[in-house]
Design an enzyme around this catalytic site. Structure first.
Site, PDB file in Angstrom:
ATOM      1  CG  HIS A   1      -1.795  -1.155   1.351  1.00 33.54           C
ATOM      2  ND1 HIS A   1      -2.225  -1.650   2.557  1.00 33.54           N
ATOM      3  CD2 HIS A   1      -2.361  -1.953   0.402  1.00 33.54           C
ATOM      4  CE1 HIS A   1      -3.010  -2.695   2.365  1.00 33.54           C
ATOM      5  NE2 HIS A   1      -3.108  -2.900   1.067  1.00 33.54           N
TER       6      HIS A   1
ATOM      7  CE  LYS B   1       1.777   3.411   5.772  1.00 29.05           C
ATOM      8  NZ  LYS B   1       1.104   2.269   5.115  1.00 29.05           N
TER       9      LYS B   1
ATOM     10  CE1 TYR C   1      -0.394   1.842   9.506  1.00 30.51           C
ATOM     11  CE2 TYR C   1      -0.478  -0.235  10.712  1.00 30.51           C
ATOM     12  CZ  TYR C   1      -1.027   0.650   9.799  1.00 30.51           C
ATOM     13  OH  TYR C   1      -2.210   0.335   9.183  1.00 30.51           O
TER      14      TYR C   1
ATOM     15  CG  ASP D   1      -4.173  -5.761  -0.286  1.00 29.50           C
ATOM     16  OD1 ASP D   1      -4.319  -4.613  -0.747  1.00 29.50           O
ATOM     17  OD2 ASP D   1      -3.945  -5.989   0.913  1.00 29.50           O
TER      18      ASP D   1
END
Length: 199
Positions: free
Chosen positions: A61, A70, A130, A169
């Site tokens: 992503h 991140k 995260y 996905d």
């Protein structure tokens, strides 16, 4: 905090100093001034938590107009964490880094803006935290197929374990069709499609 290099120079592993005794342990997970001095001069605006079962694969992503850096860590279980450099002008464009993150090794992986990110769960369950440098924007989310032949990521897929993946996905774009970042430094909102040399 100890800094460990990965396959990609801009992607770092952070390993904390742990203080333990008969009561348990203590360690510092984040210090803003230290992070800005040694890793990246960024501000985190959102923190997320996910829980996934064994065999789950999330990714790859990224966001284009609101690119997210991140800082990823695992608070229970273990994952194989992966990122891919999508910055056209980067010397490591199209390359990937993968590292095991677990509650046991307590490592965190810094994934800069301009990278796609994903992970695969190798333990029975895994919970991830995260921090992100920009907000999640559903209309700006993009995905690249996890098993893209060009990227050739060596996922540690467990043979006897069924792969658990979302429809989104599973139907993500090939790397050759993906929208990419023009400039690695500023992370321009202007993007190129597919092969960087084609435009």
């Amino acid at each position: 905090m100890k800094i460990l290099n990965t396959q990609l120079p801009d992607v770092k592993l952070l390993e904390p100093q742990v203080f333990g005794d008969e009561r348990g342990y203590f360690f510092e997970t984040f210090r803003e001034a230290w992070f800005k001095q040694h890793i990246a001069d960024v501000d985190f605006v959102q923190e997320n938590q996910s829980k996934s079962c064994k065999g789950t694969l999330r990714g790859l992503h990224y966001q284009l107009q609101q690119p997210q850096g991140k800082l990823v860590r695992v608070i229970s279980g273990e994952i194989f964490d992966v990122c891919v450099d999508l910055r056209c002008d980067s010397p490591t464009f199209g390359q990937w880094a993968g590292q095991y993150l677990s509650a046991e090794n307590r490592r965190q992986m810094w994934v800069p803006a301009g990278f796609a990110h994903g992970f695969y769960v190798v333990s029975d369950l895994a919970e991830c935290l995260y921090q992100c440098t920009d907000y999640y924007a559903p209309t700006d989310e993009h995905s690249i197929k996890w098993n893209d032949a060009t990227l050739a990521i060596s996922w540690p897929i467990i043979p006897e374990q069924a792969l658990i993946i979302s429809n989104k996905d599973a139907n993500a774009n090939a790397f050759s069709e993906a929208a990419l970042f023009d400039k690695p430094s500023a992370i321009s909102s202007v993007t190129k499609q597919g092969n960087c040399d084609a435009n």
